[in-house]
Write a protein that holds these residues in place. Sequence first.
Motif, mmCIF file in Angstrom:
data_model
loop_
_atom_site.group_PDB
_atom_site.id
_atom_site.type_symbol
_atom_site.label_atom_id
_atom_site.label_comp_id
_atom_site.label_asym_id
_atom_site.label_seq_id
_atom_site.Cartn_x
_atom_site.Cartn_y
_atom_site.Cartn_z
ATOM 1 N N LYS A 91 -7.315 -8.773 0.440
ATOM 2 C CA LYS A 91 -7.118 -8.076 -0.833
ATOM 3 C C LYS A 91 -7.037 -6.564 -0.619
ATOM 4 C CE LYS A 91 -10.484 -10.414 -3.028
ATOM 5 N NZ LYS A 91 -11.386 -10.866 -4.111
ATOM 6 N N ASN A 92 -7.899 -6.032 0.236
ATOM 7 C CA ASN A 92 -7.871 -4.594 0.510
ATOM 8 C C ASN A 92 -6.540 -4.166 1.121
ATOM 9 O OD1 ASN A 92 -10.444 -4.463 -0.496
ATOM 10 N ND2 ASN A 92 -11.444 -4.235 1.499
ATOM 11 N N THR A 93 -5.973 -5.020 1.958
ATOM 12 C CA THR A 93 -4.660 -4.736 2.539
ATOM 13 C C THR A 93 -3.612 -4.625 1.435
ATOM 14 O OG1 THR A 93 -5.250 -5.898 4.575
ATOM 15 C CG2 THR A 93 -2.902 -5.583 4.144
ATOM 16 N N ALA A 94 -3.660 -5.525 0.468
ATOM 17 C CA ALA A 94 -2.725 -5.475 -0.657
ATOM 18 C C ALA A 94 -2.918 -4.197 -1.463
ATOM 19 C CB ALA A 94 -2.905 -6.705 -1.543
ATOM 20 N N TYR A 95 -4.168 -3.820 -1.701
ATOM 21 C CA TYR A 95 -4.430 -2.598 -2.468
ATOM 22 C C TYR A 95 -3.819 -1.381 -1.776
ATOM 23 C CZ TYR A 95 -8.060 -5.497 -4.715
ATOM 24 O OH TYR A 95 -8.744 -6.494 -5.370
ATOM 25 N N ILE A 96 -3.987 -1.325 -0.459
ATOM 26 C CA ILE A 96 -3.434 -0.205 0.303
ATOM 27 C C ILE A 96 -1.906 -0.206 0.219
ATOM 28 C CG2 ILE A 96 -3.179 0.751 2.637
ATOM 29 C CD1 ILE A 96 -6.153 -0.175 3.070
ATOM 30 N N LEU A 97 -1.306 -1.379 0.284
ATOM 31 C CA LEU A 97 0.152 -1.466 0.132
ATOM 32 C C LEU A 97 0.604 -0.949 -1.229
ATOM 33 C CD1 LEU A 97 1.457 -4.808 1.666
ATOM 34 C CD2 LEU A 97 2.367 -2.527 2.025
ATOM 35 N N PHE A 98 -0.111 -1.299 -2.287
ATOM 36 C CA PHE A 98 0.244 -0.819 -3.624
ATOM 37 C C PHE A 98 0.110 0.701 -3.727
ATOM 38 C CE2 PHE A 98 -1.211 -5.204 -5.165
ATOM 39 C CZ PHE A 98 0.076 -5.712 -5.170
ATOM 40 N N ILE A 99 -0.913 1.243 -3.107
ATOM 41 C CA ILE A 99 -1.109 2.698 -3.119
ATOM 42 C C ILE A 99 0.039 3.384 -2.391
ATOM 43 C CG2 ILE A 99 -2.589 4.582 -2.292
ATOM 44 C CD1 ILE A 99 -4.975 2.536 -2.722
ATOM 45 N N ILE A 100 0.397 2.864 -1.222
ATOM 46 C CA ILE A 100 1.510 3.442 -0.456
ATOM 47 C C ILE A 100 2.825 3.272 -1.213
ATOM 48 C CG2 ILE A 100 2.852 3.235 1.682
ATOM 49 C CD1 ILE A 100 0.181 2.469 3.072
ATOM 50 N N ALA A 101 3.027 2.123 -1.848
ATOM 51 C CA ALA A 101 4.241 1.902 -2.644
ATOM 52 C C ALA A 101 4.335 2.926 -3.772
ATOM 53 C CB ALA A 101 4.262 0.479 -3.195
#
Length: 170
Positions: A37-47
């Motif tokens: 889940k944390n990996t997904a959150y980081i992806l959303f932030i970078i996106a």
Amino acid sequence: MNDAHLHMVVNHFPIIGTIFGIGILIAGIFLNNGSVKNTAYILFIIAAIFGALSMGTGEGAEEMVEDFPNIGKAIIHEHEELAEKFALVLYATGIFALVSLVAAIKKFRLAKIFSFITLVLALIAGIISINVGTSGGEILHTEIREDNGTTVTSDTNSVENESNKMIDKK
């Protein structure tokens, strides 16, 4: 490197990052795995960051191509309107992903609810991104347009004049 080139470099990640982030977040929720889940959150932030960069380069890209034959201002305006909506939802997703990341790291009770809210925002962003990507592709890829590349400006003389200018430059 000009603004149109920069726009092409950065505009794909907000869409692809959001789509990958959705898949990863769904997997993290399903597996009940905080790291995923944390990996997904980081992806959303970078996106969201790349979304801001894309919005920042969009105006310069527009100035470079708006007078090309078979493009016109109307098709660019449609893309710009969709991109603005996408950017707002993407920024909200990025901000909420940051809140979700902090909540997960600090093990707040509401972390699980935050992950579902982030997922809903990301799904909305993902749906909008399909239209943004398609409308952006249609600007220069006339073969994917519904009108199959016919003139999109109401002033065909301006298209002919622009075509002649481009031929004269060669």
